[in-house]
Write a protein that holds these residues in place. Sequence first.
Motif, PDB file in Angstrom:
ATOM      1  N   LEU A 118      11.862   0.852   1.043  1.00 35.50           N
ATOM      2  CA  LEU A 118      11.372  -0.087   2.045  1.00 35.50           C
ATOM      3  C   LEU A 118       9.860   0.075   2.223  1.00 35.50           C
ATOM      4  CD1 LEU A 118      14.164   0.350   4.732  1.00 35.50           C
ATOM      5  CD2 LEU A 118      13.623  -1.790   3.558  1.00 35.50           C
ATOM      6  N   PRO A 119       9.184  -0.973   2.685  1.00 31.70           N
ATOM      7  CA  PRO A 119       7.747  -0.820   2.997  1.00 31.70           C
ATOM      8  C   PRO A 119       7.567   0.084   4.222  1.00 31.70           C
ATOM      9  CG  PRO A 119       8.533  -2.959   3.716  1.00 31.70           C
ATOM     10  CD  PRO A 119       9.664  -2.340   2.939  1.00 31.70           C
ATOM     11  N   ALA A 120       6.359   0.591   4.405  1.00 28.67           N
ATOM     12  CA  ALA A 120       6.083   1.462   5.560  1.00 28.67           C
ATOM     13  C   ALA A 120       5.991   0.671   6.855  1.00 28.67           C
ATOM     14  CB  ALA A 120       4.791   2.238   5.330  1.00 28.67           C
ATOM     15  N   ARG A 138      -1.978   0.354   5.122  1.00 30.18           N
ATOM     16  CA  ARG A 138      -2.355   0.203   3.712  1.00 30.18           C
ATOM     17  C   ARG A 138      -3.302   1.312   3.272  1.00 30.18           C
ATOM     18  NH1 ARG A 138      -2.903  -5.623   4.999  1.00 30.18           N
ATOM     19  NH2 ARG A 138      -1.104  -6.704   4.114  1.00 30.18           N
ATOM     20  N   HIS A 139      -4.222   1.688   4.187  1.00 34.32           N
ATOM     21  CA  HIS A 139      -5.177   2.729   3.830  1.00 34.32           C
ATOM     22  C   HIS A 139      -4.469   4.061   3.587  1.00 34.32           C
ATOM     23  CE1 HIS A 139      -8.970   4.897   3.761  1.00 34.32           C
ATOM     24  NE2 HIS A 139      -8.473   5.753   4.638  1.00 34.32           N
ATOM     25  N   ARG A 140      -3.390   4.313   4.326  1.00 38.81           N
ATOM     26  CA  ARG A 140      -2.681   5.580   4.186  1.00 38.81           C
ATOM     27  C   ARG A 140      -1.614   5.541   3.084  1.00 38.81           C
ATOM     28  NH1 ARG A 140      -1.199   6.790  10.543  1.00 38.81           N
ATOM     29  NH2 ARG A 140      -3.296   6.501  11.410  1.00 38.81           N
ATOM     30  N   ARG A 141      -0.927   4.395   2.967  1.00 39.55           N
ATOM     31  CA  ARG A 141       0.287   4.374   2.130  1.00 39.55           C
ATOM     32  C   ARG A 141       0.166   3.471   0.907  1.00 39.55           C
ATOM     33  NH1 ARG A 141       4.419   5.975   5.759  1.00 39.55           N
ATOM     34  NH2 ARG A 141       5.870   5.851   4.010  1.00 39.55           N
ATOM     35  N   GLY A 142      -0.915   2.784   0.751  1.00 40.31           N
ATOM     36  CA  GLY A 142      -1.054   1.925  -0.415  1.00 40.31           C
ATOM     37  C   GLY A 142      -1.023   0.454  -0.060  1.00 40.31           C
ATOM     38  N   ARG A 143      -1.477  -0.342  -1.012  1.00 34.66           N
ATOM     39  CA  ARG A 143      -1.639  -1.781  -0.765  1.00 34.66           C
ATOM     40  C   ARG A 143      -0.318  -2.453  -0.479  1.00 34.66           C
ATOM     41  NH1 ARG A 143      -5.638  -4.806   1.129  1.00 34.66           N
ATOM     42  NH2 ARG A 143      -5.293  -6.997   0.625  1.00 34.66           N
ATOM     43  N   ARG A 184      -5.665  12.933  16.235  1.00 30.21           N
ATOM     44  CA  ARG A 184      -4.583  11.969  16.166  1.00 30.21           C
ATOM     45  C   ARG A 184      -3.527  12.422  15.152  1.00 30.21           C
ATOM     46  NH1 ARG A 184      -9.055   8.495  16.640  1.00 30.21           N
ATOM     47  NH2 ARG A 184      -9.166   8.073  14.424  1.00 30.21           N
ATOM     48  N   ALA A 185      -2.282  12.208  15.520  1.00 28.02           N
ATOM     49  CA  ALA A 185      -1.173  12.583  14.641  1.00 28.02           C
ATOM     50  C   ALA A 185      -1.180  11.711  13.395  1.00 28.02           C
ATOM     51  CB  ALA A 185       0.141  12.442  15.396  1.00 28.02           C
ATOM     52  N   ARG A 186      -0.686  12.284  12.276  1.00 25.93           N
ATOM     53  CA  ARG A 186      -0.713  11.545  11.020  1.00 25.93           C
ATOM     54  C   ARG A 186       0.153  10.306  11.067  1.00 25.93           C
ATOM     55  NH1 ARG A 186       0.568  14.959   5.946  1.00 25.93           N
ATOM     56  NH2 ARG A 186       2.429  15.394   7.206  1.00 25.93           N
ATOM     57  N   ASP A 187       1.259  10.391  11.815  1.00 24.72           N
ATOM     58  CA  ASP A 187       2.165   9.252  11.854  1.00 24.72           C
ATOM     59  C   ASP A 187       1.786   8.246  12.925  1.00 24.72           C
ATOM     60  OD1 ASP A 187       2.700  10.899  13.957  1.00 24.72           O
ATOM     61  OD2 ASP A 187       4.880  10.575  13.905  1.00 24.72           O
TER      62      ASP A 187
END
Length: 983
Positions: free
Chosen positions: A725-727, A690-695, A637-640
């Motif tokens: 901006l948030p992800a 959240r798991h990838r980019r933070g809470r 699976r791609a990261r994005d």
Amino acid sequence: MLDRPTSAGPASLALPPSAPEPARPGFPWIASIAPVVGAVAIWAITGSAFALLFAALGPLVAVATMLDARRHAARARSRALAARRDARERLRGEVERRHGIERDAAWRNAPSARSAADRAVPAWHLPVPRTVTVGGATIASDLRVEGVAADESDAVLLRDAGALDGAPVRVEVAAGIGFVGAPHLTRAAARGAVVQCADATSPERLAVHGPGDGWSWLELLPHRRCAAPSASVVVQERTEPDGGPVATALPITTEGAFVIAVAGRPSALPPGLGAVVAVASPRAATLHRTGHPPVGIVPELIGEAEASDWAAKLSVAARRAGLGVPGGELPGRVPLTGLAWSPTSDPRDRGTLRVAVGLADDGPFELDLAVGPHALVAGTSGSGKSEFLLAWLTALATAYAPDRVAFLLVDFKGGAAFEPVSDLPHVTGVVTDLDESEAGRAVASIRAELRRREHVLRAAGARDLAALDDGIELPRLVVVVDEFQAMLERFPDLGAVIADVAARGRSLGVHLVLASQRPNGVVREQVTANCGIRVSLRVLHRADSIAIVGSDAAAMIRPGRPGRAVADPGDGRAIGFQSASADAAAIERARSDHAEADRPRRPWLDPLPRSLTLDALDAVLAHGRRQGSTPARGDERARDAIVLGVADDPDRQRRVAVEWRPDREGALAVLGVPGSGRTGLLHALAEQVRHRRGRDAVARIEGSRSRAWDELHRLADAISTGSPLPAAVVIDDLDTVFASWPDDYRIAALARVEDLVRGARGAGVAVAVSASRLTGLGAGLRDAFTACVLLRHATRADVVHAGGAGELWTPDAPPGLGQWRGLRAQFLCEGGPEGSRLDEPDPLDLAGHHLVAIAAAAPHAAADAISARAPGATVILLDAAPDAAARAAEALSSPFAPGVQHIVIGDAQAWASNWVLANAARSRATVVVHGGAVEYRALARGTGLPPILDDSARQCWILPIGTAPSRRGWPGVATTDSVRPGH
């Protein structure tokens, strides 16, 4: 018995009417006298004697007229007689035509021994013989000719019309029949009677016994081996050699049997016979019956060589039907382990699937599906059809490894039929009672398997499966469908798939075994044309047996004999056999012999799980790969990519991860009715981010009105200013979350969402929303969502309207089950947030504000609340008091003085009616609004919307000079913690 068959057409005809006799013409006296009188009168007047000559013309003309009339009458009678003769000849032709029809009908109802000997298959339609035809004779006809004979020709016609010559003459077999005369003639006549008895009743019900000398052809009849007959025919012969009368010995007693006796003279016959035929010559005999006059007949004769040939053919037909087998009856049960059979070819040979499936009269009975290449199996309830299928499958599983043959079993009787063999290593799947959606999945899976096999053969350069190298794993796939008729009645579209497999299956190694109670008329022509193997257990109708195996023998199998069958193994021969039964030892042997073998690749995946979590995602995908599914291209699976669930792709025989790439695919809409798993999917999506980019990488537009409003504005401002901006942004229940807001706030919020959705892709923000439907949100916002998850909808029409596939709609789908880009998918469903508490703003604090103007919906209550919180302030209430406006004007114009605070309170109407005071308040005072939009517009600065209030009774707006409005808690109202549950 002299038969009178019904003739075709009206039973009676009529003689033509007789020609009438013409009337004799009289003498024309008046015509004769009139000229004489006229001539005398002329003579008297003129005196001319020449006029008297005309008197002679009268009698002459009268005589000529009379003769001419008689001539015409004679000619008319001649024409009438000729017309009657022609009509009589036509009548005679019609009589002969109808006699022919009547005669043919009589012989059809009473077929002769000759017709039985010429027929390809026996009739075997009666439980016991009833009558036999002993010859032909002239009998009374049902045809009647009305009228009275006018001459001898009419009398002959009437006599001929009432008699039907050459009609069959039948006698009752049960009463006994005797034949007397020369031995060669009486034996020939008796042979005809025996042939008719054996043709009418099967060897299972009738036994035939006879003397030895001169009757050896009877040994060829299958009826000689009947173990438990319903009736017996005994042939008895008495001859008179030179030594005197001698009776040939009979093998059994004639008591209770049908007797056919042969003797030289009547006195040598046994007593009590119902009919005796005295044969004088090959063309003449006399039938004597008790209580009836003798009848002359043409005897029915069959030669010994002709009878022997016919008996041999009858034995072949009986063997094919499993009847009258030499050496005794087939056993009622044949265990598969008891068959003395071993394969004649290498089990690794790809070119054969030959196994023994039962016992025939000459040993084990074999079928080879690789040659078939498909099979039809017929059998009524209780005939042993399912047991035969189990035995065939067990025999295949014993003889061939799972890498050479695999089974896909389809049972429309609840799945119990294949339960004993369901755990064999060869079985790739057992499908039972498919629902409508699973039927479409089955169609795609089977077609995909054909395409995959074509690709394997093409890559290997092989024309068919038998030519593949041993190292290429591609087993023959046997698709067994029990109750094929029930499957087609529920899912007619499967008929086209079955036809496709039948046409292409031979070279691809896919073989069909289609079982039904009545395949005749159910299975398509293009399927039956490719089904070389035909097996018919007991059926109820002769037409069904003939349609399957080319013989009605399967319809003659008695009830209570499960497993007895007739089969065409593919060479056009119908062979009777007893099906083997798959005993527990045989199934266990097939299981243990291949216990260490790898299961074959599965062309039919299990249904998607009813629920899916992030922790179980990888396991579900791995299970699909173990079943034989082809992994999706780019399985890493791609990261994005954000995983939404697992999709079933039957066209490619695989399961694929449903992935959403926001940077390429834009905003995501999750549509479905409440309870369909919308919130759980959004939460699973947010957890991945959240798991990838933070809470703090996920912003949720949820909770109180104020929180949602502020978050929307914060995101919009960040996009416009380029701030961080948030992800991801998640909005649950987009179609209802703003529904209770005031109209101007709801419209503004939706506009903010549309701006967010349209600007998110460029800003690298993933936006995902959920809703029951997008209609009603405006075309601009609706069109901004370019990716869509469709969960359960209320109706099929709703799914189609939302852009989904109607055939994938399931009314009772569990949470998370839906569709993604035309594929059925199970989406992730994680537990959502417990709820969000309402945000309480800071309490209203007016300290430091020396001038305050308050617009309140309830000014008196507001005055009391403010007075309690600011006891040292001067509170002026704009009411009906005469000096209220003056005092307010003075307060609003007073200069700043330390420790002095003026507060002016009024409702919207009071401020509107004192617009000078309102302008002064806007320019010099801190404005506080407690109420709604009316109060705000009456006093606040600017025309924009202030921040939305969660509760207009507990909250208010404050607008210090030169700043934007903000929320504050209104004094004097108790605050309580309220929780907004998650969706």
